[in-house]
Design a protein around this motif. Structure first.
Motif, PDB file in Angstrom:
ATOM      1  N   GLN A   1       0.870  -1.195  -0.153  1.00 21.78           N
ATOM      2  CA  GLN A   1       0.111   0.033  -0.003  1.00 21.78           C
ATOM      3  C   GLN A   1       1.002   1.285  -0.049  1.00 21.78           C
ATOM      4  OE1 GLN A   1      -2.954   0.232   3.365  1.00 21.78           O
ATOM      5  NE2 GLN A   1      -3.801   2.131   2.543  1.00 21.78           N
ATOM      6  N   GLU A   2       1.873   1.305   0.789  1.00 24.95           N
ATOM      7  CA  GLU A   2       3.005   2.488   0.859  1.00 24.95           C
ATOM      8  C   GLU A   2       3.508   2.656  -0.453  1.00 24.95           C
ATOM      9  OE1 GLU A   2       5.458   1.815   4.135  1.00 24.95           O
ATOM     10  OE2 GLU A   2       4.050   1.914   5.612  1.00 24.95           O
ATOM     11  N   ARG A   3       4.054   1.615  -1.102  1.00 26.63           N
ATOM     12  CA  ARG A   3       4.583   1.507  -2.452  1.00 26.63           C
ATOM     13  C   ARG A   3       3.604   1.976  -3.472  1.00 26.63           C
ATOM     14  NH1 ARG A   3       4.569  -3.839  -5.351  1.00 26.63           N
ATOM     15  NH2 ARG A   3       2.401  -2.968  -5.575  1.00 26.63           N
ATOM     16  N   ASP A   4       2.409   1.580  -3.378  1.00 29.24           N
ATOM     17  CA  ASP A   4       1.450   2.094  -4.356  1.00 29.24           C
ATOM     18  C   ASP A   4       1.110   3.621  -4.151  1.00 29.24           C
ATOM     19  OD1 ASP A   4       1.211  -0.466  -5.439  1.00 29.24           O
ATOM     20  OD2 ASP A   4      -0.795  -0.637  -4.206  1.00 29.24           O
ATOM     21  N   GLU A   5       0.890   3.875  -2.991  1.00 30.12           N
ATOM     22  CA  GLU A   5       0.871   5.414  -2.664  1.00 30.12           C
ATOM     23  C   GLU A   5       1.973   6.388  -3.112  1.00 30.12           C
ATOM     24  OE1 GLU A   5       0.184   5.675   1.608  1.00 30.12           O
ATOM     25  OE2 GLU A   5      -1.879   4.959   1.426  1.00 30.12           O
ATOM     26  N   ALA A   6       3.175   5.771  -2.621  1.00 25.68           N
ATOM     27  CA  ALA A   6       4.472   6.467  -3.171  1.00 25.68           C
ATOM     28  C   ALA A   6       4.510   6.419  -4.961  1.00 25.68           C
ATOM     29  CB  ALA A   6       5.814   5.857  -2.768  1.00 25.68           C
TER      30      ALA A   6
END
Length: 153
Positions: free
Chosen positions: A25-30
């Motif tokens: 999720q953090e990767r997708d947000e980044a």
């Protein structure tokens, strides 16, 4: 004991799965954030390129006008035209060229005003001299008439 070990491993797997989902999720947000920043950068870069092109066209237009007006001077204007062109090529930005153009326009306006004043003074002088010449001719005519009358008497 195996059941405790199994429970421990299942809990560890669930914890790792939860961490993996969070990292994804953090990767997708980044990734989304980087896409937004990339789009903003591309928009800004495109605007800068458009502005640069517009300024280059304006400079080229001003250079063309200078060449057009300097062509009026004829043969002696060729040296002046070359000097003007060299001076124009020294400008690094449209703002510098505009500032110089404003100075030239102000100087031209000042010279036009001085020329107008000189023309008015010239017209006044011509009028005064014409009046004085007329008065002198009238006086001469009167003197001649008086001299003729004096001789005839």
């Amino acid at each position: 004991m195996t059941q405790d070990l199994t429970q421990k491993w299942l809990a560890e797997i669930q914890s790792l799965t939860q961490q993996m989902r969070q990292f994804q999720q953090e990767r997708d947000e980044a990734w989304e954030s980087s896409q937004k920043w990339r789009q903003l950068y591309n928009t800004e870069a495109e605007q800068r390129r458009a502005d640069a092109k517009m300024h280059q066209e304006a400079v080229a237009s001003i250079k063309a006008e200078v060449q057009k007006f300097s062509g009026v001077n004829g043969e002696t204007g060729t040296d002046i035209t070359t000097a003007i062109q060299q001076e124009i090529f020294q400008f690094n930005s449209l703002e510098e060229l505009q500032a110089q153009l404003l100075e030239v326009i102000e100087e031209r306006d000042c010279l036009l005003q001085a020329l107008k004043l000189e023309q008015e003074n010239h017209a006044q002088t011509r009028k005064s001299l014409t009046t004085a010449l007329g008065d002198a001719i009238d006086s001469l005519a009167r003197l001649r008439k008086n001299d003729k009358n004096a001789v005839c008497e």
